[in-house]
Each structure stands twice: as structure tokens, then as C-alpha cells.
Enzyme design. Sequence first.
Site, PDB file in Angstrom:
ATOM      1  N   ASP A  71       0.804  -0.991  -0.049  1.00  0.00           N
ATOM      2  CA  ASP A  71      -0.012  -0.028  -0.063  1.00  0.00           C
ATOM      3  C   ASP A  71       0.925   1.231   0.186  1.00  0.00           C
ATOM      4  O   ASP A  71       1.740   1.280   0.960  1.00  0.00           O
ATOM      5  CB  ASP A  71      -0.938   0.103   1.098  1.00  0.00           C
ATOM      6  CG  ASP A  71      -1.974   1.028   0.911  1.00  0.00           C
ATOM      7  OD1 ASP A  71      -2.919   0.762  -0.085  1.00  0.00           O
ATOM      8  OD2 ASP A  71      -2.364   2.034   1.503  1.00  0.00           O
ATOM      9  N   LYS A 181      14.872   4.360 -10.337  1.00  0.00           N
ATOM     10  CA  LYS A 181      14.072   4.557  -9.454  1.00  0.00           C
ATOM     11  C   LYS A 181      13.907   3.547  -8.170  1.00  0.00           C
ATOM     12  O   LYS A 181      13.625   4.102  -7.124  1.00  0.00           O
ATOM     13  CB  LYS A 181      12.517   4.352 -10.326  1.00  0.00           C
ATOM     14  CG  LYS A 181      11.498   4.726  -9.291  1.00  0.00           C
ATOM     15  CD  LYS A 181      10.018   4.741 -10.206  1.00  0.00           C
ATOM     16  CE  LYS A 181       8.739   4.947  -8.827  1.00  0.00           C
ATOM     17  NZ  LYS A 181       7.515   4.644  -9.419  1.00  0.00           N
TER      18      LYS A 181
END
Length: 200
Positions: A71, A181
Site C-alpha cells: 500500500d 527509480k
Amino acid sequence: MRLQKLVIASHNQGKVAEIRDMLARFDVEVVSADDLALPDVEETGTTFEENARLKAETLAKFSGLPCLGDDSGLCVDALDGRPGVYSARYAPKDADGKRNFDKAMDKLIGELNEKKTDNWSAHFSCVLALAVPEQETKVFEGRVDGRIVPEKSGNKGFGFDPVFMPDGFDKTFANFTPEEKAKVSHRGRAFAKLIEDCFA
Ligand code: IMP
């Protein structure tokens, strides 16, 4: 803990692709909730951890397999941390039911412009919950600080990547390769902890 097969408790293709990349060098079979036609889990929690646990534990029970819930979201300081856990739901839905992040980024830039503030600082947070049947769920967190930029830039990544510039860089996440990233992102940092715990 020796993981042979891991279900990614997400239907977000961008997220699943990043997670597959991060686990590619390990001897673990990664399957997504879509691959197994597992149901969508409603995110009824009010924190990243609650929702990550909810997704992982629900699908681990359903499938009988180790499941990883992620999440994550974007927290903008001038908006008191919004959209936060509601980041996916901040994006309006198109006629086909898909979330439109291009419109979500316009909405975000519009909200910040309306605030007439110079403070466009923000961070991404990620909580990973690893639920293995019959075991205690393990939780790993990561965060990256940066700022929202007023012009979208780049076409890599997903979600809010085109408007998020991490501290120490002069390009948005949507201009990073997946490897670049992963080194600095909230998800990459949470994964570094998970890998240390489960694969080291
Ligand atoms: P959820 O964790 O499935 O509730 O969705 C998280 C939402 O946060 C995504 O749909 C994106 O909008 C946003 N988000 C999370 N991580 C990233 C990221 O790495 N880049 C861009 N947006 C992200």
C-alpha cells in the site's frame, strides 16, 4: 524464510511490474492477483499499514500462498498529507472504469495553485506486508521525499511519477529508468528491507 512462490496482492500493473523487476534476481516465482484471478480487496483501512496487511492477509487466506501487499501513496504537505492512502481513489474514473492519472495530476496541480503556496514538498510512502499462511505477517516501510512540479514530465513509471521530483535530482520519477527509480523510491527502500530479511 524460504519463499518459492509469491503472490503480489495488487491489480495495479505498474506496481506489479516494479515488484517483478525488484525480485527478478531471486529464485522466487512471482505471480500477480490478476494471474490467479484473485478478487479485488477493498481498502477499508485508514493507514498504509492497515491496507497493506488487509490485502496480503485476505489473499493469503484465499489462495493458501504467501502474499505480498503493497500500500503506497503520495502525501503532499500543503494539502495536509492528502491524497495519502486515498491516492488511487483521487484519480477520476474514465467511462471504461479505469483510473485516469493524467486528470489526477491536473487536479493536484490545480489544488496547489489554488492554495497560492510556495511549499510544493511531498513524499511517497510504501508499506509492504508479507503474509505467509500460519505465520505472523511481516511489515517493511519505505519513504522518499521530494516535491510536486507544476508541469508533467516523462513517460516512464506510473501514477503520479510525471509530477514527482525526488530530492537531490532534477528530473521527475517518470524520467527514471526502473533501476534508477528502485534505488531511491519508497518501494525500492521498503524492498531493500524485505530482501535483507527474506533473501539475504
Ligand atoms: P494503492 O496502494 O493500490 O492504494 O495505490 C497507490 C496509488 O498511489 C497508486 O495508484 C498511485 O497513484 C500512487 N503511487 C504509489 N506508488 C507510486 C509510484 O511509485 N509512483 C507513482 N504513483 C504511485
